[in-house]
Write an enzyme that holds these catalytic residues in place. Structure first.
Site, short mmCIF file in Angstrom:
data_model
loop_
_atom_site.label_atom_id
_atom_site.label_comp_id
_atom_site.label_asym_id
_atom_site.label_seq_id
_atom_site.Cartn_x
_atom_site.Cartn_y
_atom_site.Cartn_z
N ARG A 126 0.86 -1.19 0.00
CA ARG A 126 0.00 0.00 0.00
C ARG A 126 0.89 1.23 0.00
O ARG A 126 1.72 1.40 0.89
CB ARG A 126 -0.91 0.01 1.23
CG ARG A 126 -2.13 0.94 1.07
CD ARG A 126 -2.89 1.11 2.37
NE ARG A 126 -2.10 1.87 3.31
CZ ARG A 126 -1.98 1.58 4.62
NH1 ARG A 126 -2.63 0.56 5.14
NH2 ARG A 126 -1.21 2.31 5.39
N GLU A 145 4.95 7.09 2.27
CA GLU A 145 5.77 5.87 2.38
C GLU A 145 5.08 4.78 1.60
O GLU A 145 3.92 4.92 1.19
CB GLU A 145 5.89 5.44 3.85
CG GLU A 145 4.54 5.10 4.47
CD GLU A 145 4.62 4.09 5.60
OE1 GLU A 145 5.67 3.48 5.82
OE2 GLU A 145 3.56 3.87 6.24
N ASN A 147 4.14 0.69 2.14
CA ASN A 147 4.13 -0.42 3.10
C ASN A 147 4.16 -1.73 2.33
O ASN A 147 3.22 -2.01 1.57
CB ASN A 147 2.88 -0.35 3.96
CG ASN A 147 2.90 0.87 4.86
OD1 ASN A 147 3.70 0.96 5.77
ND2 ASN A 147 2.04 1.84 4.57
N SER A 152 -2.55 -2.76 6.11
CA SER A 152 -3.87 -3.18 6.58
C SER A 152 -5.01 -2.33 6.01
O SER A 152 -4.80 -1.38 5.28
CB SER A 152 -3.90 -3.19 8.10
OG SER A 152 -3.47 -1.96 8.58
N LYS A 311 12.29 2.73 5.15
CA LYS A 311 12.33 4.16 4.86
C LYS A 311 13.69 4.57 4.30
O LYS A 311 13.79 5.50 3.50
CB LYS A 311 11.94 4.94 6.10
CG LYS A 311 10.46 4.65 6.37
CD LYS A 311 9.85 5.21 7.57
CE LYS A 311 8.34 5.00 7.52
NZ LYS A 311 7.88 3.73 8.08
N LYS A 370 12.53 10.34 10.49
CA LYS A 370 11.95 8.99 10.53
C LYS A 370 12.97 7.89 10.82
O LYS A 370 13.94 7.75 10.08
CB LYS A 370 11.29 8.68 9.18
CG LYS A 370 10.17 9.61 8.80
CD LYS A 370 9.40 9.06 7.61
CE LYS A 370 8.20 9.94 7.30
NZ LYS A 370 7.35 9.33 6.28
N GLU A 374 7.62 0.97 11.78
CA GLU A 374 6.31 0.96 11.13
C GLU A 374 5.22 1.01 12.20
O GLU A 374 5.47 0.75 13.36
CB GLU A 374 6.14 -0.34 10.34
CG GLU A 374 7.13 -0.53 9.21
CD GLU A 374 6.94 0.45 8.08
OE1 GLU A 374 5.80 0.92 7.89
OE2 GLU A 374 7.93 0.79 7.41
N GLY A 375 4.01 1.30 11.75
CA GLY A 375 2.87 1.17 12.64
C GLY A 375 2.42 2.48 13.26
O GLY A 375 1.49 2.52 14.06
N ARG A 456 -7.60 7.68 4.98
CA ARG A 456 -7.57 7.81 6.43
C ARG A 456 -7.47 9.29 6.78
O ARG A 456 -6.75 10.04 6.11
CB ARG A 456 -6.36 7.06 7.01
CG ARG A 456 -6.50 5.55 6.93
CD ARG A 456 -5.21 4.87 7.34
NE ARG A 456 -4.11 5.30 6.49
CZ ARG A 456 -2.83 5.11 6.79
NH1 ARG A 456 -2.48 4.53 7.91
NH2 ARG A 456 -1.89 5.52 5.95
P1 ADP Z 1 4.52 4.42 9.54
O1 ADP Z 1 5.26 3.36 8.80
O2 ADP Z 1 4.74 4.38 11.00
O3 ADP Z 1 3.08 4.48 9.16
P2 ADP Z 1 4.75 6.94 8.09
O4 ADP Z 1 5.92 7.36 7.30
O5 ADP Z 1 3.53 6.56 7.34
O6 ADP Z 1 5.21 5.78 9.07
O7 ADP Z 1 4.39 8.09 9.11
C1 ADP Z 1 3.34 8.00 10.02
C2 ADP Z 1 2.41 9.20 9.89
O8 ADP Z 1 3.13 10.40 10.07
C3 ADP Z 1 1.73 9.30 8.54
O9 ADP Z 1 0.55 8.53 8.50
C4 ADP Z 1 1.47 10.80 8.46
O10 ADP Z 1 0.31 11.15 9.19
C5 ADP Z 1 2.66 11.41 9.19
N1 ADP Z 1 3.74 11.74 8.22
C6 ADP Z 1 4.73 10.92 7.82
N2 ADP Z 1 5.53 11.51 6.93
C7 ADP Z 1 5.04 12.74 6.76
C8 ADP Z 1 5.43 13.86 5.95
N3 ADP Z 1 6.49 13.80 5.17
N4 ADP Z 1 4.69 14.98 6.03
C9 ADP Z 1 3.61 15.06 6.84
N5 ADP Z 1 3.19 14.05 7.64
C10 ADP Z 1 3.90 12.89 7.59
MG MG Z 2 4.50 2.12 7.27
MG MG Z 3 2.32 4.98 7.33
#
Ligand code: ADP
Ligand code: MG
Ligand code: MG
Length: 480
Positions: A126, A145, A147, A152, A311, A370, A374-375, A456
């Site tokens: 995803r 990102e 996944n 899920s 990442k 970052k 994950e999660g 979401r």
């Molecule tokens: P995870 O693998 O934990 O889901 P993400 O990279 O998706 O990691 O980051 C988690 C959340 O943080 C995202 O769902 C989003 O709400 C916020 N986020 C992540 N990267 C960004 C970004 N570059 N700009 C704004 N919000 C971000």
């Molecule tokens: Mg993720």
């Molecule tokens: Mg995410």
């Protein structure tokens, strides 16, 4: 849309209360449910999955752009997963300081040294995006990102359209109600799993869902299980400890768990360090993971695909010339993928990493820091980002992270329905996910598809996201 009606509705507390009750009941009627935290391993008491009261507006062009690029992301992930040299170079710095990634990487090496038992590959990923509002009036699609492990909500998001269609009707927006898109991600994921199962070629063998200890989100997974049962494919839910206790390989490296041959291992657990318990069994969870990876079963994902979703790999892909290496004769594909990249920066030791640190410390509000986790709930923002960078800037510890431009989506107004939370209008940010599925046998891609979407939405008070993390809720796009 009938923004006027919705605005008036939102402002009417009595109406909102009524609609919220209808929405919760409709969610339950259609299986948009989760178990409760008090009893995560029983379905005696369940509740509605957190969801917005109304669908949120999403620009049509960006939505279809995200769907269109998905098959290329599938191909990219698949190519990376097979390129041991690339993975080794991309992750070399990370694995010197990040134990979890290092452990995964070691399994990858072990599997390659022994030789892969299985040439069938199943990918269910995803890709997540936010729409950056940098260009006034024309928001641009930026990937947050991808996944590749346990992505899920394909199950629940297949049923959320019923909820919002109904709510819009009850709120008097009949025309808008008809514009909520169908979404059948669960069937899409099941189709790919079924194809992998069929290619494996044993009617007796099962699809094993490797599941969490705490199974709050079981209904999401049940949707996919039931789609497989419709095709007369048997599924079983097992935990790491079941594999530790009863898993074995026969001389052909066929995987047996509890006496049953496993055709496909679908991992819904194993993406966080704490998912692996060091129990006193002869086999611990890490050894169970290795056993599955070495086996003839089709793994979703296999260890190379798991690493492709880190990442750090995302950051390396954004460097000049890297995408071109994976798509040497397809500049238009390179362009399509690259246009979704936000700025990503290395924190490796050396002048480039030093430059990143200096930039982030100067303007921390513009970035997200970052780690390889994950999660949800693991990223760092603002003052915290600054503090952590100050701590790690002189040491190799900094290589566990990457830095990313912070995306600023246009805020929307909505009401988030969460158990025990007060009903109020929130300023919200949306994140669009697109499911991708593929099956490869040897060199032949047998299936490569986009399998629907997930919207979401979270309150803008939260920097980080995630439904499982309790921040974001399910939503539906209403295309503008
Ligand atoms: P995870 O693998 O934990 O889901 P993400 O990279 O998706 O990691 O980051 C988690 C959340 O943080 C995202 O769902 C989003 O709400 C916020 N986020 C992540 N990267 C960004 C970004 N570059 N700009 C704004 N919000 C971000
Ligand atoms: Mg993720
Ligand atoms: Mg995410």
């Amino acid at each position: 849309m009938a923004q006027g009606i919705l605005k008036d509705t939102m402002a009417n507390a009595m109406l909102v209360k009524d609609l919220a009750e209808v929405a919760k009941d409709t969610a339950l009627l259609h299986g948009v449910q989760i178990r409760v935290h008090e009893s995560p391993n029983s379905s005696e008491v369940v509740t509605y999955a957190p969801i917005t009261l109304f669908p949120s507006p999403v620009p049509k062009s960006a939505f279809y752009q995200a769907l269109a690029v998905q098959v290329h992301y599938n191909t990219l992930v698949d190519k990376i997963s097979q390129d041991a040299d690339f993975l080794q170079k991309a992750l070399a710095s990370t694995i010197t300081v990040d134990n979890f990634t290092a452990r995964l990487f070691k399994i990858h090496q072990q599997v390659l040294e022994e030789g892969k038992a299985q040439s069938i590959v199943l990918g269910l990923n995803r890709s997540d995006y936010m729409l950056d509002q940098k260009n006034e009036g024309c928001p641009t699609l930026k990937q947050i990102e991808i996944n590749t492990f346990a992505a899920s909500f394909a199950g629940l998001t297949s049923h959320t359209p019923h909820v919002h269609r109904h709510i819009l009707k009850v709120a008097g927006c009949v025309e808008e109600s008809q514009r909520i898109l169908d979404n059948n991600s669960a069937a899409g994921l099941a189709e790919a799993i079924a194809k992998a199962w069929e290619l494996y070629g044993s009617k007796r063998a099962i699809v094993m869902f490797l599941v969490e200890e705490n199974q709050i989100n079981i209904f999401d997974q049940r949707c996919i299980e039931n789609e497989l049962w419709k095709r007369n494919i048997s599924t079983k839910r097992k935990r790491f400890r079941d594999v530790s206790k009863t898993g074995s390989l026969d001389p052909d490296r066929k995987l047996f768990v509890d006496g049953q041959e496993v055709a496909v291992v679908y991992f819904r657990n194993g993406y966080m360090p704490q998912n692996y318990q060091k129990n006193a069994n002869i086999f611990n969870d890490w050894q169970a993971r290795l056993l599955m990876e070495r086996s003839l079963a089709v793994k979703c994902p296999d260890i190379g695909t798991h690493l492709a979703g880190t990442k750090k790999v995302q950051q390396v892909l954004s460097q000049p010339g890297v995408l071109e290496k994976f798509f040497p004769e397809q500049p238009q594909v390179v362009e399509q993928i690259r246009s979704t990249f936000a700025g990503l920066y290395t924190l490796d030791m050396g002048p480039e990493g030093d430059k990143t640190i200096e930039m982030a410390l100067r303007t921390p509000g513009l970035f997200v820091l970052k780690p390889q986790r994950e999660g949800g709930g693991n990223n760092l923002y603002g003052a915290e980002l600054q503090q952590v960078l100050q701590e790690v800037k002189g040491s190799e510890e900094r290589m566990a992270y990457i830095l990313m431009d912070k995306i600023h989506p246009t805020p929307v107004q909505n009401i988030l329905l969460k158990r025990d939370a007060p009903l109020k209008i929130s300023t919200c940010l949306c994140e669009l996910g697109v499911f991708g599925t593929y099956v490869r046998k040897g060199r032949e891609m047998v299936l490569n598809k986009c399998a629907g979407h997930l919207l979401r939405t979270k309150s803008s008070e939260h920097a980080d996201g995630g439904v499982a993390a309790g921040v974001a809720v399910l939503d539906n796009p209403l295309l503008l």
